[in-house]
Scaffold this motif. Structure first.
Motif, mmCIF file in Angstrom:
data_model
loop_
_atom_site.group_PDB
_atom_site.id
_atom_site.type_symbol
_atom_site.label_atom_id
_atom_site.label_comp_id
_atom_site.label_asym_id
_atom_site.label_seq_id
_atom_site.Cartn_x
_atom_site.Cartn_y
_atom_site.Cartn_z
ATOM 1 N N ASP A 277 62.721 -56.516 -55.001
ATOM 2 C CA ASP A 277 63.595 -55.640 -55.794
ATOM 3 C C ASP A 277 65.055 -56.023 -55.594
ATOM 4 O O ASP A 277 65.828 -56.166 -56.557
ATOM 5 N N MET A 278 65.451 -56.200 -54.340
ATOM 6 C CA MET A 278 66.852 -56.498 -54.041
ATOM 7 C C MET A 278 67.223 -57.931 -54.420
ATOM 8 O O MET A 278 68.336 -58.183 -54.911
ATOM 9 N N SER A 279 66.314 -58.874 -54.215
ATOM 10 C CA SER A 279 66.593 -60.251 -54.625
ATOM 11 C C SER A 279 66.835 -60.324 -56.128
ATOM 12 O O SER A 279 67.741 -61.023 -56.598
ATOM 13 N N ALA A 280 66.020 -59.585 -56.882
ATOM 14 C CA ALA A 280 66.205 -59.548 -58.336
ATOM 15 C C ALA A 280 67.535 -58.911 -58.698
ATOM 16 O O ALA A 280 68.233 -59.359 -59.619
ATOM 17 N N GLY A 281 67.912 -57.869 -57.970
ATOM 18 C CA GLY A 281 69.188 -57.222 -58.228
ATOM 19 C C GLY A 281 70.366 -58.129 -57.939
ATOM 20 O O GLY A 281 71.320 -58.221 -58.724
ATOM 21 N N HIS A 282 70.319 -58.821 -56.799
ATOM 22 C CA HIS A 282 71.400 -59.769 -56.471
ATOM 23 C C HIS A 282 71.508 -60.851 -57.537
ATOM 24 O O HIS A 282 72.608 -61.199 -57.986
#
Length: 427
Positions: A277-282
């Motif tokens: 989730d966070m990798s996609a957000g970054h």
């Protein structure tokens, strides 16, 4: 960095269709059809312990995906990271009295040998985090400049003043601002995981997050850059001396090697949140585009009633099985006997069944097998159809079992070639 030797993959007559995969983001089966080359990113190891069967099952699943793509006529560009600086590695190095770099290098070497023995297709780009620290620091600075990062002071850092705009980062960690990213980037928290916030908070606490840290704007905001601490490795950078956070490393490596909107982001289901989730957000915040088209996740492998994990120590190691004389082909078949996205528990019975299977296949399709009347082409097409349907390896194995039990096929060598090309098992 160096990966490992690529196995020979035979070219078969005819071809597969593009595979269908279960997409965690949409919670549906979707066709993983590349426009040109298939672009695949699979999160790599944190090298503080040897390869266990849970690791092997994940990399075997995405090896199978690549084999289907190749059989369908697509080129494949595959990237994988190595998290060779992170808290678990540093903690293990301290506990064992081994230099963290020596520990990481030894475990990466063992991982390479395990992957090569299992016939896993290596990544085209095998990237250590320590080789891209400058790029990661630059990405953190970009997020800061775009208004999607902020500092949280800490009292145990070694002060190293860096200036970002009008703000000094002396003694501060840098965090990703989820709320700002949701306003400014094509991404919303939960797009990939489909989880409710209470579950996110619980998983963040379990999986390397720090939701209770004071000074954060949102408990779920993830760390982008950790300021230098005494006794920890660090790198000088425009955002201060320190080292990368976990999620930003994969975002930067994936964007660097594969670009945006790549075909499949893969990994174990324990990475769905917070990591993917966070990798996609970054990545969306850095590029203005989605990270990947499909988010594919493998199930967890248990042993002795618990998820197989380094922290619990309930590991069955690929290297241990190999050292005990187990044929690596049998290990591979045992793992292929479970569907990639189901949770399951390893027992010795899985290995016993795989050894028996391998012997039966060699007798039916190996170099000494005699031709019969059954149509080998029908067997190969059924094998392909099973793998196209969400990488149904248990179904593929059942096809071969049935063919072996029914009697000889008219062209055993062609079936053996298909088993090698599609399942990675040389008969």
């Amino acid at each position: 960095m160096r990966a490992w030797q690529r196995p020979e993959i035979p070219k078969l007559p005819g071809q597969s269709a593009a595979p269908w995969l279960y997409d965690t983001a949409t919670q549906a089966l979707v066709e993983a059809r590349p426009e040109a080359a298939a672009r695949l990113y699979v999160c790599g190891i944190t090298p503080y312990d040897a390869t266990h069967l849970g690791h092997a099952a994940t990399y075997l699943a995405f090896d199978t995906l690549q084999r289907v793509w190749l059989d369908a006529g697509f080129r494949v560009h595959y990237a994988q990271n190595v998290t060779d600086v992170d808290d678990p590695l540093l903690e293990r190095a301290t506990a064992t009295g081994v230099d963290w770099q020596v520990l990481a290098a030894s475990q990466v070497d063992l991982f390479r040998s395990d992957m090569e023995a299992l016939g896993i297709i290596p990544p085209n780009d095998y990237v250590a985090v320590t080789d891209v620290v400058d790029e990661i620091a630059a990405a953190v600075a970009q997020l800061w400049d775009a208004g999607m990062a902020y500092t949280v002071p800490t009292d145990d850092s070694i002060v190293d003043t860096a200036r970002l705009g009008t703000v000094e980062t002396a003694g501060s960690d840098i965090y990703f601002d989820i709320a700002a990213a949701e306003r400014l980037a094509p991404w919303t928290l939960g797009d990939e995981s489909n989880l409710a916030r209470p579950e996110m908070l619980a998983l963040s606490a379990q999986r390397g997050g720090d939701p209770e840290r004071p000074g954060k704007r949102d408990p779920l905001d993830p760390l982008l850059w950790r300021a230098q601490r005494a006794g920890e490795p660090f790198w000088p950078s425009p955002v201060g001396a320190g080292r990368p956070g976990w999620h930003i490393e994969c975002s930067v490596i994936a964007l660097k090697e594969l670009g945006t909107d790549f075909t499949v982001q893969g990994g174990g289901s324990d990475l769905v949140f917070p990591h993917h989730d966070m990798s996609a957000g970054h990545a969306a915040a850095l590029s203005g585009h989605p990270l990947a088209g499909v988010y594919s996740h493998t199930g967890m492998v248990a042993y002795q009633g618990e998820k197989m994990s380094k922290s619990l120590g309930n590991l069955v190691l690929v290297s241990g099985l190999r050292a005990a004389g187990v044929d690596a082909r049998a290990i591979r078949i045992a793992l292929l006997g479970q569907h990639y996205r189901t949770d399951w528990e390893w027992t010795d019975a899985h290995l016993d069944a795989a050894i028996a299977r391998l012997a039966a296949w060699i007798a039916a399709f190996g170099v000494d097998a005699r031709p019969g009347q059954a149509d080998s082409g029908t067997v190969i097409e059924a094998l392909r159809a099973a793998l196209v349907a969400d990488l149904d390896t248990p179904g593929a194995l059942a096809v071969l079992d049935a063919a072996a039990a029914a009697g000889a096929v008219d062209d055993p060598a062609s079936v053996a070639l298909a088993v090698d090309a599609l399942l990675g098992v040389t008969l």
